[in-house]
Design an enzyme around this catalytic site. Structure first.
Site, mmCIF file in Angstrom:
data_model
loop_
_atom_site.group_PDB
_atom_site.id
_atom_site.type_symbol
_atom_site.label_atom_id
_atom_site.label_comp_id
_atom_site.label_asym_id
_atom_site.label_seq_id
_atom_site.Cartn_x
_atom_site.Cartn_y
_atom_site.Cartn_z
ATOM 1 N N ARG A 37 0.792 -1.218 0.000
ATOM 2 C CA ARG A 37 0.000 0.000 0.000
ATOM 3 C C ARG A 37 0.826 1.271 0.000
ATOM 4 N NH1 ARG A 37 -4.072 0.985 4.806
ATOM 5 N NH2 ARG A 37 -4.255 -1.269 4.603
ATOM 6 N N HIS A 83 -7.623 -4.660 -7.839
ATOM 7 C CA HIS A 83 -7.483 -3.870 -6.608
ATOM 8 C C HIS A 83 -8.831 -3.744 -5.885
ATOM 9 C CE1 HIS A 83 -4.880 -1.160 -4.316
ATOM 10 N NE2 HIS A 83 -5.908 -0.323 -4.198
ATOM 11 N N TYR A 127 -17.987 11.563 -14.986
ATOM 12 C CA TYR A 127 -17.900 12.736 -15.869
ATOM 13 C C TYR A 127 -16.538 12.884 -16.531
ATOM 14 C CZ TYR A 127 -22.059 14.069 -13.226
ATOM 15 O OH TYR A 127 -23.291 14.077 -12.628
#
Length: 753
Positions: A37, A83, A127
Site C-alpha cells: 500500500r 485492486h 464525468y
C-alpha cells in the site's frame, strides 16, 4: 410437542497467548501496509494501486493518441480485476497521476475536471475521461515481451505484473508520499533529464558516489516551480543519507504602478500547497494585525498563478514584507525527503541518490535480459517454422497429397520430410490463401534477417558491456524525449541563497509599532494599555491587589524580567494581554517557580551593562545581551540557593566609576566599580559584609556628578564625593549609617530607564 433441541458439540478451543496473537496479527497488518500500500518500489517508483491502474489502462488499450475512455470504466476494471479496495481510493490515485500540479511528469492524460491548485475536488468519475501519457507508455514498454514477472491477482482469475518494466526514472522523477506502519516515505519530484545524466555517469563509473552525481542532479524539481533556498552542503547531506528536507519559497517579483506605487506578484507557490487555503491564511493574519507591512491581498490567477500582495505604504521594503510572509505562511514550505523504498520489491530501506539510480539501472538490465531471451525464443521458433515452410514449398504437391489421403497426416509428414512436431503443426495450420504467398525468396529473406537479429541478441546476452551499452542507449532516448529544451523537461524549480535580513527588523515586521504602557500588579498580573499613560490612578485591580510597577514601551519591544531565583526571562510586549480587564498572570507567559517573585522588569534595549546582586551581598557586572533567554524557562545568570535570592539590579551608566550599596541593616558603603568583575553568569564577589540581614539596594554613579537618590515622595537628594568621604571604602566592607534624609525603605529609588 416441540422438538427437543440438542446442543451442538462444543468447538475445540485453543489457548493462545494474547501477546503472541497480537504480535502475529499486527505484523501481518504492518507487512501488508508496507509492501502492498504505502511504499513505492525502487524499480518503477510505483505503489501497487498506481501499477494496477496503468496495467488496467494498458488492457483497455488506452495508449497516447487513442480515444479517451470514461474514468468509471477504468476504475471499475481495476477494482474488479486487481485492486478490490474501494472505487474512491482508486479514483483518487488516478486523479493525482493526471494533475500536472501534483505530478511532475503526469502518467495519466485527463479530460474533464481533475481538480485544481486551489484544492477544489475533481468531478466524479462518471464525468471524466482518461488515457495514458508517453511517460506511462515508457513505464509499460516491454510488458508483453516477458519484460517482468507476473503473479496471480487477488482471486486467481487473472495475472498482474509484480513490477513494471520502468523505462523511465519514475521513483525520483515523480516522487512519492506514503505513511506505512512504523515508517514513512517522502520523495519530492526531480528533473528526468538530470536523472538520466546521472544514470549515464553511473553506467560509465559504477562505483560513483552520491556526491559525484550531484553535478547532474542539482536538487528537486517541483511541478509548481518555486525556489529552493537550502545550502549546497545541506542538499548534499540529504541525498547522501536519504533523509533531509528542502526549504522552498514562492517566486515573486515587484511590479511598479502609477506615481511610485508598487505591488508584489507571486507567480509560483511551493509544491502541494493549496492556493485558496494559503490566501485565506494570509487574510486571517491581516485581520489579526500580524502582518503590519501588508495592506491587502487578492488572487488574480487564471491558468497561471498570480497572487497580488499590496504593501501598507510605498515606503515598505518589499524584501522585508515578503520575509514576514515567508515566516508566517506557506509561501515558504519545508518539503521533506525520506528515500524509504522497497528494494527488489521486498525490503524497505532508506537509500541515497546513487543507490536509487543503481536500483533503476539494474532493473533496466534485468528487463533487457528477459526481453532478449523472450525475443530469442520467438526467433528460434520462427526459424524452425520457416524451415518447415521451405520444405513444404519445395515439395508442395507431395505435401497436399499426404494431407488429402492420410487419416493422420501429421506423423506421415514428419516421417516423409524429417520434420519436427512444430514444423508439421505449422504446415497443417497454414491457410490455403497462404499458399499463394509461399515463395522461396521471401522465406529465405526472412530467415536471413532473423538469423542476423538472433546473432545480435546472442551478442548482448553473452556480454555485460553490450548489455550496459544497450541500457545506456535506452536512457539516452528518455533524456532526448524529456531534455531541458522540451516544455515538459525544462527545469521549473530554481535555487538561491536565503537573503540575509536583520533579525530585529524581521521581528518588528510582524507587529504594528505602537506606544503602550506595561502595567504589573503586586500579585504579578500583567496587561498593556494603549499609548503612554502617565496617570494610572483610575486603573482597577483585583481585590487585595494593587499597582506594583508600570513603564512605557512599544508593541515591538521585548521585555526582560529578573526574578528572585536569579533567572532572566524574555517576554514580547505584542503577546501580552490588552488593557481590558485585569490582564493575566505573568506566569502564563514564562515558567517561573511559584516561590519566585519579580525583582526588576524593563524594556530590553541591548548593549547595556547591569550590576546584579543577591541578598547575601554578592554580585557582579553582566552584559545585557548575555541575559536574553530564548525559552520560557529563562536563563540562569546569578546563582542563588534558598533562602538566598537575587535582590537588586541597576544599569551601569556611561562613565560610572563608583558603586553605592545599602543593606537591610541600614548601613551604606561606596567603593570603586573596578573592584567588581564582569561575568556572564555565576555567584559573583562579596560587595558588602553583614552580621545580620542582607543587601537591600545598589546603584552606580559617576564620582564627578556625585550620588543622588529619591525619597518615597519622589523628591531628589544628592551628595558630592567630598560629602560622602566617610562612606567610601573597599568592596566587602561593612559601611555605616546613610546620610540624614535617606529613605526609610533603604532604597535609592533609581528605577531602570
Amino acid at each position: 410437542m416441540g422438538k427437543r433441541l440438542i446442543p451442538p458439540e462444543p468447538a475445540e478451543i485453543h489457548e493462545v497467548q494474547l501477546r503472541e496473537a497480537l504480535e502475529e496479527r499486527y505484523l501481518a497488518y504492518a507487512l501488508s501496509t508496507i509492501m502492498h500500500r504505502a511504499l513505492p518500489d525502487a524499480r518503477d517508483g510505483l505503489k501497487p494501486v498506481h501499477r494496477r491502474i496503468l496495467y488496467g489502462m494498458r488492457l483497455l488499450r488506452l495508449d497516447p493518441g487513442t480515444p479517451f475512455k470514461k474514468s468509471a470504466k477504468i476504475v471499475g476494471d481495476v477494482m474488479g480485476s486487481f485492486h478490490p479496495h474501494g472505487d474512491q481510493s482508486i479514483y483518487d490515485a488516478l486523479v493525482r497521476l493526471a494533475q500536472d500540479f501534483s505530478s511532475r511528469y503526469p502518467l495519466v492524460d485527463g479530460q474533464g475536471n481533475f481538480g485544481n491548485i486551489d484544492g477544489d475536488n475533481p468531478a466524479a468519475y462518471r464525468y471524466t475521461e482518461a488515457r495514458m501519457t508517453d511517460v506511462a507508455r515508457l513505464l509499460l514498454d516491454g510488458i508483453d515481451e516477458d519484460g517482468v514477472a507476473f503473479r496471480p491477482n487477488y482471486d486467481g482469475q487473472a495475472k498482474e505484473p509484480v513490477v513494471l518494466p520502468g523505462g523511465f526514472p519514475n521513483l525520483l522523477a515523480n516522487g512519492a508520499q506514503g505513511i506505512a506502519v512504523g515508517m514513512a516515505t517522502a520523495i519530492p519530484p526531480h528533473n528526468a533529464a538530470e536523472l538520466c545524466d546521472a544514470a549515464l555517469h553511473l553506467i560509465d563509473k559504477p562505483d560513483a558516489k552520491t556526491k559525484a552525481l550531484l553535478r547532474f542532479v542539482k536538487g528537486p524539481d517541483f511541478p509548481t516551480g518555486g525556489i529552493v533556498i537550502d545550502s549546497k552542503e545541506s542538499i548534499a547531506e540529504a541525498y547522501t543519507t536519504g533523509r533531509g528536507a528542502f526549504r522552498t519559497r514562492a517566486k515573486w517579483m515587484q511590479e511598479e504602478g502609477a506615481r511610485g506605487t508598487w505591488v508584489v506578484v507571486v507567480t509560483e507557490i511551493p509544491w502541494l500547497v493549496q492556493k485558496s487555503r494559503l490566501i485565506e491564511k494570509i487574510a486571517e493574519l491581516l485581520n489579526e494585525k500580524k502582518l503590519p507591512l501588508v495592506g491587502d491581498i487578492r488572487d488574480e490567477s487564471a491558468e497561471d498563478v498570480r497572487v497580488v500582495i499590496e504593501p501598507k505604504s510605498r515606503a515598505v521594503d518589499p524584501a522585508l514584507m515578503m520575509e514576514s510572509l515567508f515566516r508566517l505562511t506557506e509561501l515558504e514550505s519545508r518539503i521533506p525527503l525520506n528515500l524509504n523504498v522497497l528494494v527488489k520489491g521486498r525490503i524497505p530501506k532508506v537509500l541515497g541518490l546513487a543507490e536509487c539510480l543503481r536500483e533503476w539501472l539494474d532493473h533496466l538490465r534485468d528487463v533487457l535480459l528477459r526481453r532478449s531471451n523472450y525475443r530469442k525464443a520467438q526467433i528460434e521458433h520462427r526459424l524452425e517454422v520457416l524451415g518447415g515452410y521451405l520444405i513444404a514449398y519445395l515439395n508442395i504437391d507431395k505435401v497436399i497429397k499426404i494431407i488429402r489421403t492420410e487419416d493422420e497426416p501429421k506423423p506421415v509428414l514428419m516421417k516423409a520430410f524429417n520434420l519436427t512436431d512444430v514444423q508439421a503443426e505449422a504446415i497443417l495450420n497454414m491457410r490455403l490463401r497462404s499458399l499463394r504467398k509461399l515463395e522461396e525468396f521471401e522465406i529465405r529473406t526472412e530467415d536471413k534477417n532473423l538469423r542476423a537479429e538472433l546473432k545480435g541478441i546472442n551478442a548482448i546476452l553473452k556480454s555485460e558491456t553490450e548489455q550496459w551499452a544497450k541500457v545506456g542507449e535506452q536512457v539516452r532516448k528518455v533524456r532526448e524525449m524529456f531534455g531541458p529544451k522540451t516544455p515538459l523537461g525544462k527545469r521549473r524549480t530554481q535555487f538561491a541563497d536565503a537573503p540575509e535580513h536583520d533579525l530585529a527588523a524581521i521581528e518588528e515586521a510582524f507587529v504594528e509599532r505602537e506606544p503602550v504602557t506595561v502595567v504589573i500588579s503586586d500579585k504579578g498580573w500583567v496587561r498593556t494599555l494603549k499609548g503612554h499613560v502617565a496617570d494610572l490612578s483610575g486603573l482597577n485591580f483585583k481585590q487585595d491587589d494593587k499597582l506594583d510597577r508600570a513603564f512605557f514601551a512599544e508593541t515591538t519591544s521585548k521585555l526582560l524580567l529578573l526574578a528572585t531565583n536569579g533567572r532572566f526571562y524574555s517576554l514580547e510586549v505584542a503577546k501580552l494581554p490588552g488593557g481590558r480587564g485585569h490582564g493575566e498572570p505573568i506566569r502564563m507567559f514564562i515558567d517561573m517557580e511559584q516561590d519566585a517573585a519579580i525583582v526588576a522588569m524593563f524594556v530590553h534595549k541591548g548593549g547595556r551593562k547591569f550590576l546584579i546582586a543577591s541578598h547575601d551581598g554578592q554580585g557582579f557586572v553582566v552584559g545585557e545581551d548575555d541575559c536574553v533567554g530564548t525559552t520560557r524557562k529563562g536563563k540562569q545568570i546569578i546563582n542563588v540557593e534558598m533562602p538566598n535570592e537575587a535582590r537588586a539590579l541597576t544599569v551601569v551608566g556611561d562613565g560610572s566609576d563608583n558603586v553605592a550599596v545599602i543593606g537591610d541593616n541600614r548601613k551604606m558603603l561606596i567603593f570603586p566599580l573596578d573592584q567588581v568583575p564582569e561575568m556572564a553568569r555565576g555567584r559573583g564577589v562579596r560587595l558588602q559584609k553583614y552580621k545580620d540581614g542582607g543587601l537591600s539596594d545598589i546603584v552606580t554613579f559617576v564620582a564627578k556628578e556625585g550620588l543622588s537618590w529619591r525619597d518615597s515622595a519622589g523628591r531628589e537628594f544628592s551628595a558630592t564625593m567630598k560629602e560622602l568621604a566617610e562612606w567610601r571604602g573597599n568592596r566587602a566592607d561593612a559601611g555605616r549609617m546613610p546620610p540624614k534624609g535617606f529613605p526609610k525603605s533603604n532604597k535609592f529609588g533609581r528605577g531602570i530607564e
